[in-house]
Design a protein around this motif. Structure first.
Motif, short mmCIF file in Angstrom:
data_model
loop_
_atom_site.label_atom_id
_atom_site.label_comp_id
_atom_site.label_asym_id
_atom_site.label_seq_id
_atom_site.Cartn_x
_atom_site.Cartn_y
_atom_site.Cartn_z
N ILE A 111 0.85 -1.20 0.00
CA ILE A 111 0.00 0.00 0.00
C ILE A 111 0.89 1.24 0.00
O ILE A 111 2.07 1.16 0.35
CB ILE A 111 -0.98 -0.04 1.21
CG1 ILE A 111 -2.15 0.94 1.02
CG2 ILE A 111 -0.27 0.21 2.51
CD1 ILE A 111 -3.33 0.71 1.95
N GLY A 112 0.32 2.38 -0.37
CA GLY A 112 1.11 3.62 -0.43
C GLY A 112 2.23 3.46 -1.44
O GLY A 112 2.02 2.97 -2.56
N SER A 158 4.42 1.33 -1.60
CA SER A 158 4.68 -0.06 -1.95
C SER A 158 3.63 -0.59 -2.92
O SER A 158 3.60 -1.78 -3.22
CB SER A 158 4.73 -0.91 -0.67
OG SER A 158 5.77 -0.46 0.16
N THR A 187 8.40 -1.36 5.90
CA THR A 187 8.51 -1.63 7.34
C THR A 187 8.09 -3.06 7.70
O THR A 187 8.45 -3.58 8.74
CB THR A 187 7.56 -0.69 8.11
OG1 THR A 187 6.24 -0.86 7.56
CG2 THR A 187 7.99 0.76 7.96
N PHE A 188 7.28 -3.67 6.87
CA PHE A 188 6.66 -4.97 7.13
C PHE A 188 5.84 -4.95 8.42
O PHE A 188 5.72 -5.95 9.13
CB PHE A 188 7.68 -6.12 7.15
CG PHE A 188 7.26 -7.25 6.26
CD1 PHE A 188 7.41 -7.19 4.89
CD2 PHE A 188 6.66 -8.40 6.80
CE1 PHE A 188 6.99 -8.21 4.06
CE2 PHE A 188 6.24 -9.44 5.98
CZ PHE A 188 6.40 -9.35 4.61
N THR A 209 2.89 -2.75 8.22
CA THR A 209 1.69 -2.04 7.80
C THR A 209 0.47 -2.94 7.87
O THR A 209 0.44 -4.03 7.27
CB THR A 209 1.91 -1.48 6.37
OG1 THR A 209 3.07 -0.68 6.40
CG2 THR A 209 0.73 -0.66 5.90
N GLY A 235 9.17 5.49 1.21
CA GLY A 235 8.18 4.64 0.54
C GLY A 235 7.74 5.20 -0.79
O GLY A 235 7.65 4.49 -1.80
N GLU A 253 2.07 13.71 0.35
CA GLU A 253 2.68 13.11 1.56
C GLU A 253 4.02 13.78 1.84
O GLU A 253 4.47 13.84 2.98
CB GLU A 253 2.84 11.59 1.39
CG GLU A 253 3.05 10.87 2.70
CD GLU A 253 2.90 9.35 2.60
OE1 GLU A 253 1.87 8.80 3.01
OE2 GLU A 253 3.84 8.71 2.10
O1 F6P Z 1 0.85 5.78 4.58
C1 F6P Z 1 2.06 5.91 5.22
C2 F6P Z 1 3.11 5.01 4.67
O2 F6P Z 1 4.12 4.94 5.61
C3 F6P Z 1 3.64 5.48 3.32
O3 F6P Z 1 4.57 6.47 3.41
C4 F6P Z 1 4.18 4.20 2.79
O4 F6P Z 1 4.45 4.28 1.42
C5 F6P Z 1 3.06 3.26 3.14
O5 F6P Z 1 2.64 3.69 4.41
C6 F6P Z 1 3.41 1.81 3.15
O6 F6P Z 1 4.43 1.52 4.05
P1 F6P Z 1 5.21 0.15 4.03
O7 F6P Z 1 5.92 0.06 2.71
O8 F6P Z 1 6.15 0.20 5.18
O9 F6P Z 1 4.20 -0.95 4.16
#
Ligand code: F6P
Length: 543
Positions: free
Chosen positions: A152-153, A155, A207-208, A210, A266, A352
């Protein structure tokens, strides 16, 4: 740093803006036949026309002085050197290193990050080629037919947009799916059209941790295990992340993980292992071309004098409208079906990054920062919201993007597309006066003419940038993305904000975490406002 709004450069621009507010773009073009010549720039395969803006030579000179006063060049150089310009998180910002050639080392904290980048890139591309060619097989021996990116985002948006944008180069025998939303519909609809034996899941998360991604990845794994065993997982699940321990805890062998680093934000990560789906789609050579396009724009941004530096100029134009005319909305309008998702990709990149309210020092900003970015492909937008762009009370500066050549010629349709693109930018500039409106109604009786004419007036004087590229190739897409990244960077420097954190998304995440048990288990309700309490009770079926 003294607030940028207190500098003489800013104050001179304020005075100049009041003068420019009295001038119509029609006048600027009438007074100056060389306007296009002076206010466009070219790079190989790319032309950027910014002559349809509320600017004169003097405006550009003042804006460039503002950029210098804000230290844009020094900050840019600090980014390229790998300094920790992401001040809140104390991190370097090195997405530019992801597209740097192997023989251009960049040593940060005693380590050549370019060598690390190329080490992972080789693995990513080798894996991508194996999936494309069918050498990588599922656990039953069948070749992969479907690739599901779960993220998401950043990723999700980058690879999703790029896989679509470069669809003309994609392996025709593979289907790509992008599951991002926590809404179970998203995963359910995807799983309904794929088979476990021939599906490869790419779990993409910097971050793994989310919530959306982990929930969707768990759902995918549970579905997969209905027809397979744990031993089959390595052939069907890989991860792209910076967090080896969490990947392992999820049940993916770190041997099947493609790594990147905390200095990749991200929303800047499509160039990293997060771009794996794109690499599978277009293959190693084209992925390298994509990186080369980004790198070419980096070189331009790093070395071109400010007056010829396209990201700097576009960044300054955004500042001009946002801070000196109070325009809060900004549209990106690609006349290219392949760029359908480019506006939503840019929404994360821009909003963002620059939707921030405090300076690096933590002081409230005293001026508007990032605008609301939105958009849609032309000509669809023309039949939806262009009415407002032309005659609405708000002025929305626009970026128009168009390819000189089509990738799929079809009769005369590409010329029709380009004619529409040109017509829109011209109409926005020129508008139509009351006299012109009357003249266009000359065939009607006078009373009818007078009744209708005011409705057919277009104020014009609506600014736009035109970005024309030869044709949408991986190189061009790379260059366009990097152009916008650097534009956003320039604006963040001038606003003295940290464009590289995203703390504004945290509060909602925290509250969602607290609300979940209240919603599910019927726990006693915590402290909420009356509206949230009412909605919670209704959703729980309490009353
Ligand atoms: O929505 C906030 C956020 O941290 C974005 O900046 C990032 O792209 C997205 O969540 C996904 O984060 P991750 O790649 O750690 O799952």
């Amino acid at each position: 740093m003294t607030g940028i709004h207190k500098t003489p450069q800013w104050q001179t621009l304020q005075t100049h803006a009041r003068q420019m507010a009295k001038v119509h773009l029609r006048q600027l073009f009438a007074q100056d036949t060389e306007r296009f010549e002076r206010f466009h720039r070219r790079l190989p395969g790319l032309l950027v026309d910014f002559s349809k803006h509320w600017i004169t030579d003097h405006t550009v000179a003042l804006l460039l002085q503002l950029a210098r006063a804000a230290g844009v060049e020094a900050r840019r150089d600090a980014m390229f050197r790998g300094e920790r310009i992401n001040t809140t998180e104390r991190r370097a910002v090195l997405h530019v290193a992801l597209r740097r050639p192997k023989d251009h080392p960049l040593v940060v904290d005693g380590r050549d990050v370019v060598a690390d980048v190329h080490g992972v890139l080789e693995r990513v591309l080798a894996f991508a080629e194996a999936v494309r060619s069918g050498a990588w097989r599922g656990a039953t021996g069948e070749a992969i037919t479907d690739v599901v990116n779960i993220g998401i985002g950043g990723s999700d948006l980058g690879p999703r947009m790029a896989v679509q944008a470069l669809g003309a180069y994609a392996a025709p025998h593979l289907r790509f799916h992008f599951v991002s939303n926590i809404d179970p519909t998203h995963m359910a609809r995807t799983l309904a059209v794929v088979r476990p034996q021939t599906t490869l899941f790419l779990v993409a998360s910097k971050t793994f941790t989310t919530q959306e991604t982990l929930a969707n990845a768990h759902a995918a794994r549970a579905w997969f295990l209905q027809q397979a065993t744990e031993a089959d997982i390595p052939r069907h699940f890989v991860a792209m992340s910076t967090n080896t321990e969490a990947v392992r805890a999820f049940g993916i062998d770190p041997a099947n993980m493609f790594e990147f680093w905390d200095w990749v934000g991200g929303r800047y990560s499509v160039w990293s292992a997060i771009g794996l789906s794109l690499a599978i789609a277009i293959g190693a050579d084209k992925f390298r071309e994509f990186l080369a396009g980004g790198h070419a724009m980096d070189e331009h941004f790093a070395t071109a004098p400010l007056q010829d530096n396209i990201p700097v100029l576009l960044g300054l134009l955004g500042i001009w409208y946002r801070d000196f005319f109070g325009l809060g909305s900004y549209a990106v309008l690609p006349y290219d079906q392949y760029l359908e998702q480019f506006p939503s990709y840019l929404q994360q990149l821009d909003m963002e990054s620059n939707g921030k309210g405090v300076t690096h020092a933590g002081l409230p900003v005293a001026y508007p920062t990032g605008p609301v970015l939105w958009g849609q492909v032309g000509t669809n937008g023309q039949h939806a919201f262009y009415q407002l762009l032309h005659q609405g009370p708000d002025i929305v500066p626009c970026d128009f993007l168009a390819p000189r050549e089509p990738l799929h010629p079809l009769g005369d349709q590409h010329h029709m597309l380009l004619a529409n693109f040109l017509a829109q930018t011209e109409a926005l500039l020129r508008g139509r006066t009351l006299d012109e409106a009357r003249a266009s109604l000359h065939h009607l009786p006078e009373e009818e003419r007078e009744r209708l004419a005011p409705h057919k007036v277009f104020p014009g004087n609506r600014p736009s940038t035109s970005i024309i590229y030869d044709r949408l190739t991986p190189w061009t897409l790379g260059a366009l993305i990097a152009l916008y990244e650097h534009k956003v960077f320039v604006q963040g420097v001038i606003w003295d904000i940290n464009s590289f954190d995203q703390m504004g998304v945290e509060l909602g995440k925290e509250l969602a975490g607290a609300l979940l048990p209240e919603l599910v288990s019927g726990e006693s309700l915590g402290e909420h406002d009356a509206s949230t309490l009412g909605l919670l009770r209704y959703l729980r079926g309490d009353d």
